[in-house]
Design an enzyme around this catalytic site. Sequence first.
Site, PDB file in Angstrom:
ATOM      1  CB  ALA A 199      -3.203   1.729  -1.654  1.00  0.00           C
ATOM      2  CE  LYS A 200      -7.277  -1.911   6.110  1.00  0.00           C
ATOM      3  NZ  LYS A 200      -8.647  -2.031   5.581  1.00  0.00           N
ATOM      4  CB  ALA A 201      -4.747   4.847   0.699  1.00  0.00           C
ATOM      5  CB  SER A 246      -0.921   0.006   1.224  1.00  0.00           C
ATOM      6  OG  SER A 246      -1.898  -1.007   1.152  1.00  0.00           O
ATOM      7  CE1 TYR A 292     -11.571   1.291   4.670  1.00  0.00           C
ATOM      8  CE2 TYR A 292      -9.546   2.067   3.646  1.00  0.00           C
ATOM      9  CZ  TYR A 292     -10.364   1.031   4.043  1.00  0.00           C
ATOM     10  OH  TYR A 292      -9.987  -0.279   3.797  1.00  0.00           O
TER      11      TYR A 292
END
Length: 295
Positions: free
Chosen positions: A158-160, A64, A164
Site C-alpha cells: 500500500a502507498k500508506a 492501497s 514513509y
Amino acid sequence: MSVIPFDQRDGVIWFDGKLVPWKDAKIHVLTHGLHYGSCVFEGERSYDGVIYKGTEHSKRFHASAEIMDFTIPWSVAELDAAKALCLKENGLKDAYIRPVAWRGSEMMAVSGINNTIHTAIAVWEWPSMFDMAQKLKGVRLDVAAYRRPDPACAPVHAKAAGLYMICSLSKHKAERAGYADAMMLDWEGNVAECTGANIFFIKDGVIHTPLADRFLNGLTRQSVIEQCKKRGFEVIERRIRPEELEGFNECFITGSAAEVTLVSEIGPYSFITGNMGKVIMEDYSDAVRPKSKAA
C-alpha cells in the site's frame, strides 16, 4: 531560494467532492489519519495537461485504501475527473498531483473503523526532484540504516503514509551528510529501493532491479521496465546483495517525483553515467510527453 509554505499557497483544492480555497483545506488536529497513520496517497505528474498513468494511479489509490481497511468513497472515474478539474481550475498543465485519503475525527483511539473517510486532491507546479544537470551528472546516495519491513509485519504494497516515516528519517540523515537520497535494504539485507524511488543497475548491457514483492511496485518502475524491454534491453528482476554493487557499471532511480535520474555514487560504490542510462531517460521523457515528440 524562498519557498511558499504549502498551507499558504493560492489556488483551489478538491476536498470531499468540491473545490475549496487552498488556505481553507483544513482538518482537525484530532484526526485519526494524523495520529494512527490511517492514510493513503498518490504522487502523479501531468505533462502538457495530460496526467501520466492517471487512471492506473487512481486504481492503485483504491487498492492501497482496501489494504488499509477502508474504501475511498469516489470511483476511479470520479477521481480522474477531479484531478483534471484541479489542473484546469489552478491553470496548470505541467504539475505534480497529490490525491490523499484518510480516516476522520469521529473516534480517537486505535480503532477508527466507523470514522468518515475523507478524500482530497491538490496540484502544484513542481519540476522534477532533480534538475537536468543533476540527472545527467548522477546523484549521490547514502545507505540507509533503517530497512524496509517484512511484508508479514507491515502492509508494504500500500502507498500508506505510515510506511514513509523511516523514509523521511533516512532522507533527512542522507541530506545532512551531503547526499541526495538514501538506498534502503529489505529486512534480510538485500537491496530494496530508495526513500521514494525504485532502483536499477546495469552491467554488461543487462538491467538488474530488485523484485518488487517486498515494497511498492512503482508505476514509473513498471513503465520503465516496459520501455526497456521494447527497446530490446534485457531486464532481470531478482534479489540483489549490496556487495554486488561493486560490479555494476551504471545505476538509475525511477519515480513520479524523480522521474528517471542517473546515480553516480551509493556509499562507497561509484557508477558511470553512461549512454544506456541516458537512453532510458530519453525514452521515459518521450513516453510522458507524446505530443511534444510528435511535434
